[in-house]
Design a protein around this motif. Sequence first.
Motif, PDB file in Angstrom:
ATOM      1  N   GLY A  51      34.880  10.491  -7.686  1.00  0.00           N
ATOM      2  CA  GLY A  51      33.927  11.136  -6.786  1.00  0.00           C
ATOM      3  C   GLY A  51      34.457  11.364  -5.380  1.00  0.00           C
ATOM      4  O   GLY A  51      33.878  12.122  -4.617  1.00  0.00           O
ATOM      5  N   SER A  52      35.530  10.686  -5.023  1.00  0.00           N
ATOM      6  CA  SER A  52      36.127  10.921  -3.707  1.00  0.00           C
ATOM      7  C   SER A  52      36.838  12.275  -3.737  1.00  0.00           C
ATOM      8  O   SER A  52      36.981  12.888  -4.793  1.00  0.00           O
ATOM      9  N   PHE A  53      37.268  12.749  -2.605  1.00  0.00           N
ATOM     10  CA  PHE A  53      37.924  14.044  -2.579  1.00  0.00           C
ATOM     11  C   PHE A  53      39.114  14.031  -1.637  1.00  0.00           C
ATOM     12  O   PHE A  53      39.264  13.142  -0.816  1.00  0.00           O
ATOM     13  N   HIS A  54      39.963  15.010  -1.810  1.00  0.00           N
ATOM     14  CA  HIS A  54      41.114  15.197  -0.937  1.00  0.00           C
ATOM     15  C   HIS A  54      41.334  16.690  -0.758  1.00  0.00           C
ATOM     16  O   HIS A  54      40.760  17.504  -1.480  1.00  0.00           O
ATOM     17  N   PHE A  55      42.145  17.048   0.223  1.00  0.00           N
ATOM     18  CA  PHE A  55      42.424  18.441   0.521  1.00  0.00           C
ATOM     19  C   PHE A  55      43.910  18.712   0.371  1.00  0.00           C
ATOM     20  O   PHE A  55      44.732  17.877   0.723  1.00  0.00           O
ATOM     21  N   LYS A  56      44.235  19.868  -0.173  1.00  0.00           N
ATOM     22  CA  LYS A  56      45.618  20.346  -0.198  1.00  0.00           C
ATOM     23  C   LYS A  56      45.687  21.514   0.766  1.00  0.00           C
ATOM     24  O   LYS A  56      44.813  22.379   0.769  1.00  0.00           O
ATOM     25  N   LYS A  57      46.728  21.521   1.593  1.00  0.00           N
ATOM     26  CA  LYS A  57      46.862  22.569   2.600  1.00  0.00           C
ATOM     27  C   LYS A  57      48.182  23.304   2.450  1.00  0.00           C
ATOM     28  O   LYS A  57      49.204  22.704   2.130  1.00  0.00           O
ATOM     29  N   HIS A  58      48.119  24.595   2.662  1.00  0.00           N
ATOM     30  CA  HIS A  58      49.295  25.453   2.677  1.00  0.00           C
ATOM     31  C   HIS A  58      49.245  26.263   3.966  1.00  0.00           C
ATOM     32  O   HIS A  58      48.191  26.783   4.329  1.00  0.00           O
ATOM     33  N   LYS A  59      50.363  26.361   4.644  1.00  0.00           N
ATOM     34  CA  LYS A  59      50.380  27.011   5.952  1.00  0.00           C
ATOM     35  C   LYS A  59      51.453  28.089   5.996  1.00  0.00           C
ATOM     36  O   LYS A  59      52.549  27.911   5.480  1.00  0.00           O
ATOM     37  N   ILE A  60      51.102  29.206   6.636  1.00  0.00           N
ATOM     38  CA  ILE A  60      52.028  30.312   6.884  1.00  0.00           C
ATOM     39  C   ILE A  60      52.162  30.470   8.392  1.00  0.00           C
ATOM     40  O   ILE A  60      51.154  30.464   9.113  1.00  0.00           O
ATOM     41  N   TYR A  61      53.379  30.591   8.864  1.00  0.00           N
ATOM     42  CA  TYR A  61      53.640  30.870  10.273  1.00  0.00           C
ATOM     43  C   TYR A  61      54.022  32.331  10.374  1.00  0.00           C
ATOM     44  O   TYR A  61      54.949  32.784   9.688  1.00  0.00           O
ATOM     45  N   LEU A  62      53.326  33.083  11.218  1.00  0.00           N
ATOM     46  CA  LEU A  62      53.568  34.509  11.328  1.00  0.00           C
ATOM     47  C   LEU A  62      53.853  34.860  12.784  1.00  0.00           C
ATOM     48  O   LEU A  62      53.037  34.607  13.668  1.00  0.00           O
ATOM     49  N   TYR A  63      55.025  35.426  13.001  1.00  0.00           N
ATOM     50  CA  TYR A  63      55.471  35.763  14.353  1.00  0.00           C
ATOM     51  C   TYR A  63      55.288  37.251  14.621  1.00  0.00           C
ATOM     52  O   TYR A  63      55.250  38.065  13.698  1.00  0.00           O
ATOM     53  N   LYS A  64      55.177  37.618  15.907  1.00  0.00           N
ATOM     54  CA  LYS A  64      54.877  38.996  16.311  1.00  0.00           C
ATOM     55  C   LYS A  64      55.809  40.014  15.669  1.00  0.00           C
ATOM     56  O   LYS A  64      55.364  41.092  15.290  1.00  0.00           O
ATOM     57  N   GLU A  65      57.071  39.681  15.551  1.00  0.00           N
ATOM     58  CA  GLU A  65      58.022  40.650  15.006  1.00  0.00           C
ATOM     59  C   GLU A  65      57.739  40.981  13.542  1.00  0.00           C
ATOM     60  O   GLU A  65      58.240  41.973  13.014  1.00  0.00           O
ATOM     61  N   ASP A  66      56.910  40.162  12.879  1.00  0.00           N
ATOM     62  CA  ASP A  66      56.580  40.391  11.472  1.00  0.00           C
ATOM     63  C   ASP A  66      55.174  40.957  11.268  1.00  0.00           C
ATOM     64  O   ASP A  66      54.790  41.253  10.136  1.00  0.00           O
ATOM     65  N   PHE A  67      54.392  41.100  12.342  1.00  0.00           N
ATOM     66  CA  PHE A  67      52.999  41.544  12.214  1.00  0.00           C
ATOM     67  C   PHE A  67      52.875  42.886  11.492  1.00  0.00           C
ATOM     68  O   PHE A  67      52.062  43.033  10.585  1.00  0.00           O
ATOM     69  N   ALA A  68      53.628  43.888  11.920  1.00  0.00           N
ATOM     70  CA  ALA A  68      53.480  45.236  11.363  1.00  0.00           C
ATOM     71  C   ALA A  68      53.753  45.246   9.859  1.00  0.00           C
ATOM     72  O   ALA A  68      52.953  45.762   9.078  1.00  0.00           O
ATOM     73  N   GLY A  69      54.878  44.663   9.441  1.00  0.00           N
ATOM     74  CA  GLY A  69      55.216  44.623   8.015  1.00  0.00           C
ATOM     75  C   GLY A  69      54.237  43.805   7.206  1.00  0.00           C
ATOM     76  O   GLY A  69      53.833  44.193   6.102  1.00  0.00           O
ATOM     77  N   PHE A  70      53.825  42.671   7.752  1.00  0.00           N
ATOM     78  CA  PHE A  70      52.877  41.802   7.065  1.00  0.00           C
ATOM     79  C   PHE A  70      51.541  42.518   6.885  1.00  0.00           C
ATOM     80  O   PHE A  70      50.972  42.537   5.787  1.00  0.00           O
TER      81      PHE A  70
END
Length: 132
Positions: A51-70
Amino acid sequence: MSDYDGRDNEEIFSKVLRAGRRTYFFDVRSTKAGDYYLTITESKKFTNDDGSFHFKKHKIYLYKEDFAGFTENLNEMTSYILEEKGEEVISDRHQNDYSRPVASEVVDSGGVTSEEPTATADKFTDVSFDDI
C-alpha cells in the motif's frame, strides 16, 4: 560543453501538469554563467504491494540552442499522432472502469473446449527512458 555543472540550480519559473499517475514539471533554471535552460521532469507514482508508494523520475535538460529543433520535432510527432489516431485515448488501461479481460472458452468442431487467449498490455515491451 555546456555551462551546466550537474546541480539543480535556482528555479526561475515553473509549471506543473498533472496527468493521472504522472506529473510533469517544467522548470526554467539558471546556469553558472547566468543563462537559462529548461528541465522537463516526468514523475510517475507506483504503489507497492503493502500500500505504500514511490515515485520514479525521468529528467530532460533542454538548452536554448536545441529549442527550435526540439519544438519542431515535438510538434511534428504530436501532429502525426493526432492525425493518425485522433485525440481519443484508445488504451483500455486509461479507462476508469478498466478490468482485465478474462479468457473465453472456445469449442472446436470436435467438441473440445479450450481457452482462447486474450490480448493484454502484458504482451507489450515496457520501455524506460533510461533505456534510450
